[in-house]
Design a protein around this motif. Sequence first.
Motif, short mmCIF file in Angstrom:
data_model
loop_
_atom_site.label_atom_id
_atom_site.label_comp_id
_atom_site.label_asym_id
_atom_site.label_seq_id
_atom_site.Cartn_x
_atom_site.Cartn_y
_atom_site.Cartn_z
N SER A 1 1.02 -1.09 -0.60
CA SER A 1 -0.27 -0.07 -0.06
C SER A 1 1.18 0.83 -0.05
O SER A 1 1.88 1.16 0.52
CB SER A 1 -0.91 0.12 1.08
N THR A 2 0.71 2.61 -0.52
CA THR A 2 1.02 3.53 -0.42
C THR A 2 0.40 4.56 -0.55
O THR A 2 0.67 5.75 -1.00
CB THR A 2 1.92 3.88 -2.63
N ASP A 3 -0.48 4.37 0.36
CA ASP A 3 -1.27 5.79 0.35
C ASP A 3 -2.09 5.16 2.34
O ASP A 3 -2.46 4.48 2.40
CB ASP A 3 -2.30 5.94 -0.14
N GLY A 4 -2.23 6.79 2.75
CA GLY A 4 -3.22 6.20 4.17
C GLY A 4 -2.18 5.37 5.33
O GLY A 4 -1.07 5.25 5.79
N ARG A 5 -3.23 4.65 5.73
CA ARG A 5 -2.55 3.93 7.18
C ARG A 5 -1.83 1.75 6.29
O ARG A 5 -2.67 1.99 5.65
CB ARG A 5 -3.46 3.50 8.32
N VAL A 6 -0.90 2.59 7.42
CA VAL A 6 0.49 0.87 6.67
C VAL A 6 1.05 0.46 7.78
O VAL A 6 0.49 1.28 8.68
CB VAL A 6 1.11 1.71 5.86
N TRP A 7 1.75 -0.31 7.88
CA TRP A 7 2.15 -0.99 9.09
C TRP A 7 3.46 -1.41 7.74
O TRP A 7 3.84 -1.72 6.75
CB TRP A 7 1.94 -3.05 8.97
N LEU A 8 4.69 -0.18 8.63
CA LEU A 8 6.02 -0.50 8.34
C LEU A 8 6.78 -1.81 9.04
O LEU A 8 6.50 -2.29 10.06
CB LEU A 8 6.89 0.58 8.85
N GLY A 9 7.26 -2.83 8.07
CA GLY A 9 8.36 -4.09 8.59
C GLY A 9 9.47 -4.24 8.44
O GLY A 9 9.96 -3.57 7.10
N VAL A 10 10.21 -4.53 9.26
CA VAL A 10 11.28 -5.25 8.95
C VAL A 10 11.56 -6.31 9.23
O VAL A 10 11.70 -6.82 11.28
CB VAL A 10 12.32 -3.41 9.08
N ARG A 11 12.84 -7.29 8.83
CA ARG A 11 12.95 -8.46 9.85
C ARG A 11 14.28 -8.06 10.36
O ARG A 11 14.75 -7.70 10.66
CB ARG A 11 13.45 -9.72 8.69
N PRO A 12 14.07 -9.74 11.80
CA PRO A 12 14.73 -9.27 12.94
C PRO A 12 16.60 -9.16 12.52
O PRO A 12 17.61 -8.22 12.33
CB PRO A 12 14.10 -9.54 14.49
N GLU A 13 16.92 -9.80 11.57
CA GLU A 13 18.25 -10.29 10.98
C GLU A 13 18.48 -9.01 10.63
O GLU A 13 19.94 -8.45 10.09
CB GLU A 13 18.07 -11.39 10.40
N LYS A 14 17.51 -7.76 9.07
CA LYS A 14 17.94 -6.96 8.84
C LYS A 14 19.00 -5.79 9.40
O LYS A 14 19.29 -4.90 9.16
CB LYS A 14 16.89 -6.67 7.81
N VAL A 15 18.12 -6.07 10.68
CA VAL A 15 18.66 -4.43 11.83
C VAL A 15 20.37 -4.75 12.32
O VAL A 15 20.42 -5.74 12.67
CB VAL A 15 17.23 -4.41 12.84
N ARG A 16 20.25 -3.47 12.52
CA ARG A 16 22.09 -3.29 13.10
C ARG A 16 21.64 -2.36 14.50
O ARG A 16 20.90 -1.93 14.37
CB ARG A 16 22.91 -2.67 12.68
N LEU A 17 22.67 -3.10 15.40
CA LEU A 17 22.22 -1.97 16.40
C LEU A 17 23.44 -1.37 16.48
O LEU A 17 25.21 -1.17 16.45
CB LEU A 17 22.34 -2.68 17.69
N ALA A 18 23.53 0.45 17.06
CA ALA A 18 24.49 1.12 16.88
C ALA A 18 24.78 1.65 18.37
O ALA A 18 23.94 2.27 19.44
CB ALA A 18 24.89 2.59 15.85
N ASP B 1 -0.82 -3.64 4.81
CA ASP B 1 -1.33 -2.59 4.58
C ASP B 1 -2.15 -2.71 5.38
O ASP B 1 -2.28 -4.14 6.06
CB ASP B 1 -3.32 -2.50 3.09
N ARG B 2 -2.70 -1.73 6.51
CA ARG B 2 -2.79 -1.52 7.59
C ARG B 2 -4.80 -0.89 7.57
O ARG B 2 -4.98 0.27 7.58
CB ARG B 2 -2.53 -0.72 8.78
N PRO B 3 -5.56 -1.63 7.28
CA PRO B 3 -6.95 -1.67 7.08
C PRO B 3 -7.43 -0.57 8.56
O PRO B 3 -6.88 -0.80 9.51
CB PRO B 3 -7.83 -2.92 7.24
N ALA B 4 -8.80 -0.01 7.72
CA ALA B 4 -9.06 0.94 9.64
C ALA B 4 -10.15 0.48 10.41
O ALA B 4 -9.89 -1.29 10.44
CB ALA B 4 -9.68 1.38 9.04
#
Length: 379
Positions: free
Chosen positions: A269-286, A357-360
Amino acid sequence: MNADLVLENVTKRFGAMTAVDDLSVTVPQGSFFALLGASGCGKTTTLRMVAGLEELTDGTIRLGDKDITGLRAYRRPVNTVFQSYALFPHLNIEDNIAFGLRQRGVKDVAKKVAEMLDLVQLPGFAKRKPAQLSGGQQQRIALARALVNEPQVLLLDEPLGALDLKLRRQMQIELKRIQTEVGITFLHVTHDQEEAMWMADTVAVMNNGRIEQLGAPTDIYEYPSSPFVSNFLGQSNLFAAEVSGKDGDDVLLTAHGERFAAPVGRARSTDGRVWLGVRPEKVRLAVPGEEAPASHNQVRGVLTDTCYAGVSTEYLLRTPWGQEMSVFSANAAAGEPLSPGTEVVAHWYPPHSFVLDRPAGSGDDEVAQYSADPLGIAP
């Protein structure tokens, strides 16, 4: 000859309860196809309908051009391997494998049994009894007994569920090798996400009697279609967000006062309410004193828990808005894991994000239902 297995508008009801709901799917001939889902999602009922062990409430099942919907189980060109093995304890291995052949009056039984024992890498076991074999060996014999009948489709109902972790992984490799060697269609039912991803060409993730997403394991994992899929096949961090605009090939988002970006090509979805997601192994810590790349998506937080899992250390951090976030850090360098209470910046490359998509009506409080077992250590 085309021998795809085709389920068309298949429905199964038990009284008022719908176990399988208008399911349509094609299993290509010669593929290793997995039905993946939690208990009660309808996957085993689907398998039993293909096997002829359950009658359909509605719909049709075809194998190539042949409608097998009304055929009795013993007339269908399919065989099933169960988790319980179901070997005859009073018969030796040769007689167990040959049982179906002798029922049909097939000749050269000894030769076919020997070929099957070679295929499952158990030559010389013909005269032993099932009780003299390990669990993994018994499962191989159950597989040989099914394959010796040369079915067009082999149905696998949680076949490795009774094995320990190491043996299960060995049998996963063996099953994939055997399927490649014999070239027949394998339809595999499992609740084990790693098992499905390890072996299958195609995975269908089932939920509430329907297929939520179907595709190659890499496609489903990297680009899930829903919050359920994103956390059933692997784990995901999901943040309630709003689309604020676009910048070239990126979707711009805001979540809890922070700005983020994700590729348009990874956005459902490119409009309105959404979920932004990322897999845990893609994340780094500073850690304090380190700078996260300015081009990365960033979330500040405090570590609340640490789990050393051998190949990786799995962290939980609490965000400023109170949500817990999972981070898997590969144990490639020497040193102790970070301690709970450490202030960190979690950051990731924007193309590793995905947008759902994050429905109403769905809000921040729904994150919890998509984030069960955040450290991934439940049995």
